[in-house]
Design an enzyme around this catalytic site. Structure first.
Site: not given
Ligand code: TNX
Length: 507
Positions: A319
């Site tokens: 992300e």
């Molecule tokens: C996505 S999964 C994220 C996290 C969040 C999560 C909540 C991932 C690699 N990144 O930063 O906490 O979703 O479900």
């Protein structure tokens, strides 16, 4: 109140089905009709004298002393004894984590090639004893183990649980309990998500404000916290005595607000953002064109690697919405070699898949689809895959709309959703030989107490543990549901908070 009389029990509750009730299901197990052995006040644990074996014996003794009140001395003489832990190859599955357990009228023998195998064998032994063996206070017994044998070894090398200590910090004592809980089901990796926008949780000598300032808050504005190096070493050592390798994650280049708040020079505009206590994702990024960033990463990875006996260092990579794709690729092409230079193997979320390969790297898949061509392509370039599909393995997803904490962006996940898939054939173009294993992540934006952590873990974590450990041919929902039901009284005895899933006929 009148004293409660002990329940009369001529046939111990565990006698009839114990070998058929094990979680995770073993490779092979058979009861021996009419044979049993009963632990008593004079029982000793005889163990191979190697310190790693003695540590396993002492752990078993501590569990048994608590529940039975018996002294259970650990005798390092590796001879026959009512309970014997020893190293052997004959009759023991050819795998470093394999073991063989035999229960005869004379006692219990666990044989393995390594301490990890002995440890897993002792976890199986706990499940062959009555559920009250998990109690924290001494009970009357009888502590009878039905006769029989188990031969066992894991399907996948990596069975993991992840805890996000960045969104809500958890003190060391909670991490040790978490380790105890996951080790019951032969989980062998603890992935700690140590850094995120809301907190930096590990002391770095060269950059002290990361933890001191960047760690002093959390989601919702609580006090946060961080692990000193001594704290962290304690966690790593404790995990090792439970056959668990700790995988540290330093999430870059996104999810870095806490670091940027501590050091303005890491920020693209050289200005520190305020401390962040919300739950949005994807808004922060390191300065990917600045040499300072790579000096920082070099220092952090070097210090983390020095605290890490295990092979993996997780660089996050998820992300990073503020980093253009080309910059992200450049960043990862520089970052991964910094990890390799510390002697560690790169692990990262699957956004890493289309960046440069690094030797043996592990891509952690957290998508919700059964097809990801960039991951399949990374596999053709030599990557291995760790499976954490969010719609199967994310323990922060709610069970049902009324679950008091958690998310639902990947769906509501009841225990059957978590159990009913095959890691060996889940992702198109990723053969079982490229699957390192499975991991269940617990993100903690809304999870604030240990009771909530436990609620989200149980009963789903044992489902993931079984997918990672048990032979593919044992996978059968009805059978698993029945075996899981038998675990409920153990969790009750241990004081573990769990979700009484309506899919399971709890006793
Ligand atoms: C996505 S999964 C994220 C996290 C969040 C999560 C909540 C991932 C690699 N990144 O930063 O906490 O979703 O479900």
């Amino acid at each position: 109140m009148p004293p409660v009389a002990p329940r009369p029990r001529s046939v111990p509750s565990n006698e009839l089905s114990a070998y058929a009730d094990l979680v995770p299901a073993p490779v092979g197990a058979e009861p021996t009709a009419g044979v049993h052995w009963t632990l008593s006040a004079t029982t000793a644990i005889h163990t191979h004298p190697a310190p790693v074996a003695v540590a396993v014996a002492e752990h078993l003794a501590a569990v048994l002393r608590r529940a039975t009140g018996h002294p259970l001395p650990v005798v390092p003489d590796d001879g026959p004894g009512p309970i014997r832990l020893h190293f052997a190859r004959d009759g023991v599955p050819e795998h470093s984590e394999g073991y063989r357990l035999d229960v005869t009228a004379d006692g219990v023998t666990v044989a393995a090639r390594t301490a990890a195998g002995l440890f897993h064998g002792t976890q199986t032994l706990r499940q062959l004893l009555p559920a009250e063996v998990e109690s924290g206070t001494a009970g009357p017994g009888p502590w009878t183990v039905p006769g029989g044998y188990v031969v066992d070894r894991p399907r996948f090398a990596y069975r993991g649980a992840m805890l996000d200590v960045a969104r809500h910090f958890r003190p060391v004592a909670d991490i040790l309990r978490f380790i105890d809980l996951i080790s019951l089901y032969k989980i062998n990796h603890l992935h700690l998500h140590l850094t995120d926008d809301q907190g930096w949780r590990i002391a770095i000598d060269n950059w002290p404000l990361l933890a001191e300032y960047g760690g002093a808050s959390e989601v919702g504005g609580g006090p946060g916290g961080h692990y000193s190096k001594a704290d962290y070493r304690r966690i790593v050592e404790y995990a090792a005595t439970r056959a668990i390798t700790v995988v540290p994650e330093i999430d870059v280049p996104g999810h870095t607000n806490a670091a940027l708040a501590a050091y303005a020079e890491l920020s693209p505009d050289r200005t520190s953002p305020p401390v962040y206590t919300g739950t949005e994702v994807g808004f922060s990024a390191l300065a990917v064109h600045s040499e300072t960033t790579y000096d920082f990463l070099h220092d952090v990875f070097t210090e983390i690697a020095a605290l890490t006996p295990g092979p993996y260092l997780h660089v996050g990579g998820d992300e990073a919405f503020k980093v253009p794709a080309a910059d992200y690729a450049t960043f990862m092409a520089r970052t991964q070699p910094l990890v390799v230079a510390t002697g560690k193997t790169v692990m990262g979320w699957h956004q890493l898949a289309d960046t440069a390969h690094s030797p043996g790297r592990v891509i952690q898949f957290w998508g919700t689809s059964d097809r990801d061509d960039t991951v399949a392509d990374a596999v053709t370039r030599g990557a291995r895959v760790l499976l954490s599909p969010a719609n199967r393995a994310y323990l922060d997803m709610k069970y049902a709309t009324d679950t008091p904490v958690g998310h639902d962006w990947a769906g509501l996940l009841e225990v059957r959703d978590v159990y009913d898939w095959d890691p060996g054939s889940f992702l198109a173009g990723v053969p079982e030989s490229a699957v390192l294993g499975v991991e269940a992540p617990l993100w903690t934006e809304s999870v604030t107490t240990m009771a909530e952590v436990e609620l989200m873990l149980f009963p789903r974590l044992p489902a993931i543990a079984e997918l990672g450990w048990s032979p593919a041919g044992t996978r059968d929902w009805a059978g698993f549901a029945r075996r899981l039901a038998a675990q409920g009284p153990r969790w009750s005895a241990a004081g573990i908070t769990f979700h009484r899933s309506p899919q399971i006929s709890w006793p």
